[in-house]
Structure formats: C-alpha cells, structure tokens
Design an enzyme around this catalytic site. Structure first.
Site, PDB file in Angstrom:
ATOM      1  N   GLU A   1      39.610  56.001  40.195  1.00 20.16           N
ATOM      2  CA  GLU A   1      38.883  55.681  39.048  1.00 20.16           C
ATOM      3  C   GLU A   1      37.514  56.449  39.219  1.00 20.16           C
ATOM      4  O   GLU A   1      36.587  56.287  39.978  1.00 20.16           O
ATOM      5  CB  GLU A   1      38.359  54.015  39.587  1.00 20.16           C
ATOM      6  CG  GLU A   1      39.610  53.010  39.335  1.00 20.16           C
ATOM      7  CD  GLU A   1      39.295  51.680  39.612  1.00 20.16           C
ATOM      8  OE1 GLU A   1      40.185  50.930  39.671  1.00 20.16           O
ATOM      9  OE2 GLU A   1      38.322  51.488  40.263  1.00 20.16           O
TER      10      GLU A   1
ATOM     11  N   HIS B   1      38.820  52.451  44.571  1.00 21.99           N
ATOM     12  CA  HIS B   1      39.968  52.922  44.044  1.00 21.99           C
ATOM     13  C   HIS B   1      39.928  54.248  43.796  1.00 21.99           C
ATOM     14  O   HIS B   1      39.148  55.047  42.922  1.00 21.99           O
ATOM     15  CB  HIS B   1      40.550  51.942  42.820  1.00 21.99           C
ATOM     16  CG  HIS B   1      40.524  50.663  43.203  1.00 21.99           C
ATOM     17  ND1 HIS B   1      40.140  49.479  42.550  1.00 21.99           N
ATOM     18  CD2 HIS B   1      41.149  50.039  44.108  1.00 21.99           C
ATOM     19  CE1 HIS B   1      40.525  48.221  42.845  1.00 21.99           C
ATOM     20  NE2 HIS B   1      41.191  48.592  43.946  1.00 21.99           N
TER      21      HIS B   1
ATOM     22  N   GLU C   1      33.507  46.964  35.578  1.00 16.88           N
ATOM     23  CA  GLU C   1      34.704  47.510  35.012  1.00 16.88           C
ATOM     24  C   GLU C   1      34.499  48.123  33.831  1.00 16.88           C
ATOM     25  O   GLU C   1      33.759  47.677  32.913  1.00 16.88           O
ATOM     26  CB  GLU C   1      35.698  46.479  34.885  1.00 16.88           C
ATOM     27  CG  GLU C   1      36.371  45.563  35.940  1.00 16.88           C
ATOM     28  CD  GLU C   1      37.326  46.200  37.066  1.00 16.88           C
ATOM     29  OE1 GLU C   1      37.713  47.674  36.537  1.00 16.88           O
ATOM     30  OE2 GLU C   1      37.729  45.702  37.992  1.00 16.88           O
TER      31      GLU C   1
ATOM     32  N   HIS D   1      33.951  50.451  39.128  1.00 18.69           N
ATOM     33  CA  HIS D   1      35.158  50.719  38.820  1.00 18.69           C
ATOM     34  C   HIS D   1      35.614  51.061  37.310  1.00 18.69           C
ATOM     35  O   HIS D   1      34.742  50.864  36.543  1.00 18.69           O
ATOM     36  CB  HIS D   1      36.192  49.443  39.242  1.00 18.69           C
ATOM     37  CG  HIS D   1      36.047  49.009  40.802  1.00 18.69           C
ATOM     38  ND1 HIS D   1      37.200  49.276  41.526  1.00 18.69           N
ATOM     39  CD2 HIS D   1      34.944  48.584  41.266  1.00 18.69           C
ATOM     40  CE1 HIS D   1      36.672  48.500  42.666  1.00 18.69           C
ATOM     41  NE2 HIS D   1      35.294  48.463  42.691  1.00 18.69           N
TER      42      HIS D   1
END
Ligand SMILES: [Zn+2]
Length: 359
Positions: free
Chosen positions: A87, A84, A244, A180
């Site tokens: 990020e 992404h 994450e 991420h």
C-alpha cells in the site's frame, strides 16, 4: 550520536527500501528537527525549539524561542503507513511530508512518531509476508508463534507506549492516523474506520477533521479489535483512525492528486494548524456509519452470499440473507445495511464482513 549534516528525514524511505541499517541512532536534521530512530522505518521527530529532553521547568528559563518559533505542543502524533507493504500511496505521502520538513518548506510544530510498519513487506512489494501485521496488535502477537511479523508488532507496541509516555510530563492530545489503501472497489473511495470505546467515544471534531481531509465516509466501531489504530485508541486513549485511501498501486504509479486532501490535512495539523480548517474554506461532511454487526465464519460449512469483488459499502435491504453457516444465517435486520471488507475466504473464526448502518 549526533549528526548535524545527514538528513534522516530526506532518507527515511530510501533507507528502508535499500535496507540501510541505522539502528537506534539520533541527531538533529539540518532543518533543526531533532530525530531519533527507534527501529527500522520508525522516526520520532521533535520540532526545533522543543527540546526532546526538556523538563517542564526548563521552558521558563528565559531562553525559550520567540512565540513565532514556538512549537505548538498540542499533540503527540503518530503517523503510520506501510503496515501492509504493497500500500504505497500513504508511504509516498509521508515521504513527501518528511522531505518538505527537511527542505524547510513545511515547519514541524508537533511531536510526531513516523512509522513505516512492515519494511520487509515493503521491499517484497507484498501486503504481508507470513502474517497480516494489522491483526497482531492489542496483544494478539503474544498468542502466535514467534515470527518477524510478531516481533515487529511487539516492537511497535513498545515504541508507541514510550512515545505516548511523553518527554516532559506534559499530557498532550494523542492522535494516530494509520494510512492504508484498499484492495477492492468502494462506493466511497476514501473512508475511515474510527475506533472508540463505550467510555470514550470519538469527538465530533475528529469526524470534522477527517471530512476536511476529503474522507467521504466514516465507520465508527466499538468492537474490540487487533488493528494498530484500535490499539492506540483503546490502550492510550488516542484519537485514532484507519484510513482507506483508494486502490493499491506500485510505487510511482499512485494518482497522488486523489490523495491531495489527506496530504494537505496532515500538513496543516503537523505544522500547528487545525486539520479541520481547509485552505479553501469549504466545510465538508462525510457520510457517517457505525458498525452494527460482524459476519464471522464459524465452520467449514460457511457460505457468504456476496461475491468477493463486491464494492465496500454495497447496501442490502432488511430481510436479505447474506451468509449461511450450518443452521445459522446472517439476515439484514436494519432497514438497510452496507457491507464493508467482504471476504468469503477467511479462516474459521475470522471476520468475513462488517455490516454498517447510518449513524
Ligand atoms: Zn492495509
């Protein structure tokens, strides 16, 4: 082409951000690491002393490096970020590691494929352009119309398959860390999605390594998926995770201290050490969850009774009705379930939330 002066490691990120095209070249960095660029943002690194083209018999020719210089050869490691494009913290972590390898501050002892997933989206400062790259793996790209994201997913799958095939017939442990940052708040700011298959559940040691990297919670899933980390796990038996690591922020504005744990853990691992063995000697435990269910939006009548800004891992007691879809409802059936990645606005057929329960 071999260019012994130019450092591909030092310029990995600036090459991508300034869109300098160096298709399919290779060389030896001044630090001694052999690099090969397979595509924009994708560098395969082979430690000094481990011939990128060696066969197993070459290792016994008496000219091998001394034990102290010997690369550890334990892993074929994939380190990915920027799947992404907005990020940025993981991209900065990887860039820092590459620069320190280039500057001789960190000695690379594992063979590693460094992947900056979506360079177009990174340059645009967007999560993705026409389609979410992390929904296109495990062959999902073949089911969509041709587009740059579809092309990229296919390209990355081919490169990863070649990388995991190895260079010298030696089967090493395969590990993939896909980093991420999250778009919403989380009761556990740093957490890992750990895929597995019924035949090959993740090892306990993998959870220990993630806990040592300051990962506060893990969610194990056996649900087939189209993410990059599920692909490397299911297709190649890699020990994989999607990390994450806190909230999205622009380049230069990431609180890098929040990422010190994962940064240190990656450095321990790639330099031949044990990712689970922290320098401070602490033994940490992450809260462990497993995926119990997914809430899928089926029809236009779908209503998720969870506000869009609900933090990840918010808990609901048994009996709570969380979603309605015509005559169907999703009701919490375990004593307590926590919701992760709630998203009321997904298209029909897609996941509106993941429910996890303690392991
Ligand atoms: Zn992401």
């Amino acid at each position: 082409m071999t260019d012994a002066k130019r450092s591909a490691l030092r310029h990995w990120l600036s090459d991508v951000r300034e869109s300098r095209d160096h298709p399919h070249d290779a060389g030896i960095d001044p630090c001694g690491v052999h690099w090969q660029r397979h595509a924009e943002g994708v560098l395969e690194l082979t430690p000094s002393g481990m011939d990128a083209t060696a066969t197993t018999s070459d290792a016994a020719d008496g000219k091998s490096p001394s034990a102290a210089e010997q690369p550890s050869h334990r892993y074929d490691a994939v380190l990915s970020c920027g799947i992404h494009g907005d990020e940025t913290a993981p991209i900065e972590i990887v860039d820092g590691i590459l620069r320190d390898i280039a500057d001789g501050k960190l000695t690379l002892r594992e063979r590693v494929l460094v992947v900056l997933g979506n360079p177009d989206a990174v340059r645009a400062g967007k999560r993705y352009l026409e389609y979410d790259l992390n929904r296109l793996f495990q062959g999902a790209h073949a089911k969509r119309a041709e587009s740059p994201a579809v092309q990229r997913a296919r390209e990355l799958e081919v490169i990863v398959a070649q990388f995991f095939a190895g260079v010298d017939g030696v089967r090493r442990q395969r590990r993939h860390v896909d980093m991420h940052t999250a778009i919403r708040a989380s009761l556990f700011p740093r957490f890992a999605v750990v895929p597995g298959t019924p035949e090959r559940p993740p090892r306990a040691a993998w959870f220990d390594a993630l806990a040592a990297a300051d990962i506060e919670a893990t969610m194990r899933t056996e649900q087939p998926s189209v993410t990059f980390s599920y692909y490397t796990c299911a297709r190649f038996g890699a020990e994989s995770c999607t990390l994450e690591l806190g909230k999205v922020a622009p380049f230069g504005e990431n609180p890098l201290a929040d990422f010190a744990g994962i940064d240190a853990a990656l450095r321990r691992w790639l330099s031949g050490g044990d990712m689970a063995a922290r320098e401070d000697g602490q033994v940490l435990q992450a809260r462990r969850f497993r995926v119990a269910a997914e809430i899928v939006r089926r029809t236009d009548a779908f209503v998720l009774d969870v506000p869009a800004d609900t933090p990840n891992f918010t808990a609901y007691p048994a009996g709570t009705v969380l979603a309605r879809d015509g005559e169907n409802t999703y009701t919490v059936s375990h004593p307590e379930e926590r919701i992760v990645f709630p998203n009321p606005d997904v298209a029909n057929g897609l996941r509106a939330g993941v429910m996890v329960v303690p392991e």
